[in-house]
Design a protein around this motif. Structure first.
Motif, PDB file in Angstrom:
ATOM      1  N   TYR A  55       0.860  -1.167   0.000  1.00 51.77           N
ATOM      2  CA  TYR A  55       0.000   0.000   0.000  1.00 51.77           C
ATOM      3  C   TYR A  55       0.908   1.232   0.000  1.00 51.77           C
ATOM      4  N   PRO A  56       0.412   2.335  -0.485  1.00 59.80           N
ATOM      5  CA  PRO A  56       1.198   3.553  -0.332  1.00 59.80           C
ATOM      6  C   PRO A  56       1.266   3.930   1.153  1.00 59.80           C
ATOM      7  N   TRP A  57       2.398   4.403   1.580  1.00 58.80           N
ATOM      8  CA  TRP A  57       2.579   4.758   2.979  1.00 58.80           C
ATOM      9  C   TRP A  57       2.834   6.254   3.104  1.00 58.80           C
ATOM     10  N   HIS A  58       2.396   6.811   4.216  1.00 62.87           N
ATOM     11  CA  HIS A  58       2.647   8.214   4.544  1.00 62.87           C
ATOM     12  C   HIS A  58       3.618   8.269   5.712  1.00 62.87           C
ATOM     13  N   ASN A  59       4.235   9.419   5.857  1.00 65.65           N
ATOM     14  CA  ASN A  59       5.169   9.617   6.961  1.00 65.65           C
ATOM     15  C   ASN A  59       4.545  10.592   7.953  1.00 65.65           C
ATOM     16  N   TYR A  60       4.594  10.245   9.233  1.00 67.22           N
ATOM     17  CA  TYR A  60       4.140  11.146  10.288  1.00 67.22           C
ATOM     18  C   TYR A  60       5.365  11.518  11.113  1.00 67.22           C
ATOM     19  N   LYS A  61       5.589  12.816  11.286  1.00 68.78           N
ATOM     20  CA  LYS A  61       6.740  13.282  12.050  1.00 68.78           C
ATOM     21  C   LYS A  61       6.259  14.265  13.098  1.00 68.78           C
ATOM     22  N   ASP A  62       6.670  14.028  14.335  1.00 74.38           N
ATOM     23  CA  ASP A  62       6.296  14.925  15.433  1.00 74.38           C
ATOM     24  C   ASP A  62       7.571  15.300  16.182  1.00 74.38           C
ATOM     25  N   SER A  63       8.113  16.453  15.880  1.00 74.99           N
ATOM     26  CA  SER A  63       9.358  16.897  16.504  1.00 74.99           C
ATOM     27  C   SER A  63       9.181  17.159  17.991  1.00 74.99           C
ATOM     28  N   ARG A  64       7.993  17.588  18.366  1.00 80.57           N
ATOM     29  CA  ARG A  64       7.728  17.869  19.772  1.00 80.57           C
ATOM     30  C   ARG A  64       7.800  16.587  20.611  1.00 80.57           C
ATOM     31  N   LEU A  65       7.231  15.489  20.077  1.00 72.02           N
ATOM     32  CA  LEU A  65       7.251  14.214  20.787  1.00 72.02           C
ATOM     33  C   LEU A  65       8.526  13.415  20.497  1.00 72.02           C
ATOM     34  N   GLY A  66       9.252  13.769  19.442  1.00 73.77           N
ATOM     35  CA  GLY A  66      10.550  13.173  19.174  1.00 73.77           C
ATOM     36  C   GLY A  66      10.542  11.860  18.425  1.00 73.77           C
ATOM     37  N   PHE A  67       9.618  11.706  17.484  1.00 73.95           N
ATOM     38  CA  PHE A  67       9.612  10.478  16.689  1.00 73.95           C
ATOM     39  C   PHE A  67       8.990  10.729  15.333  1.00 73.95           C
ATOM     40  N   ASP A  68       9.282   9.811  14.410  1.00 70.92           N
ATOM     41  CA  ASP A  68       8.558   9.767  13.149  1.00 70.92           C
ATOM     42  C   ASP A  68       8.283   8.313  12.826  1.00 70.92           C
ATOM     43  N   VAL A  69       7.219   8.093  12.068  1.00 69.77           N
ATOM     44  CA  VAL A  69       6.772   6.744  11.761  1.00 69.77           C
ATOM     45  C   VAL A  69       6.077   6.762  10.412  1.00 69.77           C
TER      46      VAL A  69
END
Length: 173
Positions: A55-69
């Motif tokens: 499947y196509p995947w998206h990237n989620y990045k949260d600098s405040r919480l300190g992770f990306d997935v």
């Protein structure tokens, strides 16, 4: 003349088609090995395709919480609070994966709320973590991953299959 005497002494009979026989034997061995390899490769490839439906995947990045997935494109994101994000698959809105970032001091309180049926060591972005099977009762369970990184405790919880998907793409910043 020496050749004739040698063959008469040892009584060796050399078949005139010996190279043809060796060639056929070699071809049969190579064919059997190749067919066996193709069969094994097909089985592992089919298992991989079945497990990793593309499947196509998206990237989620949260600098405040300190992770990306990375997460499947058909999933939605819900921000439960300032410290928790839930990834919800489109096929079943009751299930999903929640990533919560909290202080390391809250690990004891989180563990008290769990009914731990098993716990094993795992890794989250090459960092040591604990993978816990939490018995929810009535035949239901969830997977909880606890990982310390920096001064934060990362808690990932949801169904085992969904947690495994996000665990493979999870990265600390």
């Amino acid at each position: 003349m020496a050749k004739t005497k040698l063959s008469k002494i040892h009584k060796i009979v050399i078949h005139p088609n010996r190279w043809l026989i060796w060639t056929i034997a070699y071809a049969v061995i190579v064919t059997v090995a190749l067919v066996g390899y193709i069969k094994v490769t097909d089985v592992s490839f089919e298992a991989q395709v079945a497990e990793n439906t593309f499947y196509p995947w998206h990237n989620y990045k949260d600098s405040r919480l300190g992770f990306d997935v990375r997460y499947p494109a058909d999933w939605s994101i819900e921000a439960d609070s300032n410290s928790a994000i839930t990834f919800v698959p489109s096929t079943n809105s009751d299930e999903g994966v929640t990533v919560e970032v909290t202080s390391p001091d809250s690990e004891k309180a989180i563990r008290k709320t769990l009914k731990i049926s098993s716990e094993v060591s795992t890794q989250l972005d090459d960092m040591p973590a604990q993978k816990i099977a939490n018995d929810l009762g009535m035949g239901h369970s969830e997977t909880v991953i606890l990982a310390l990184h920096g001064n934060k405790l990362y808690v990932i919880r949801g169904t085992d299959a969904f947690v495994r998907q996000l665990q493979l793409t999870f990265h600390f910043e």
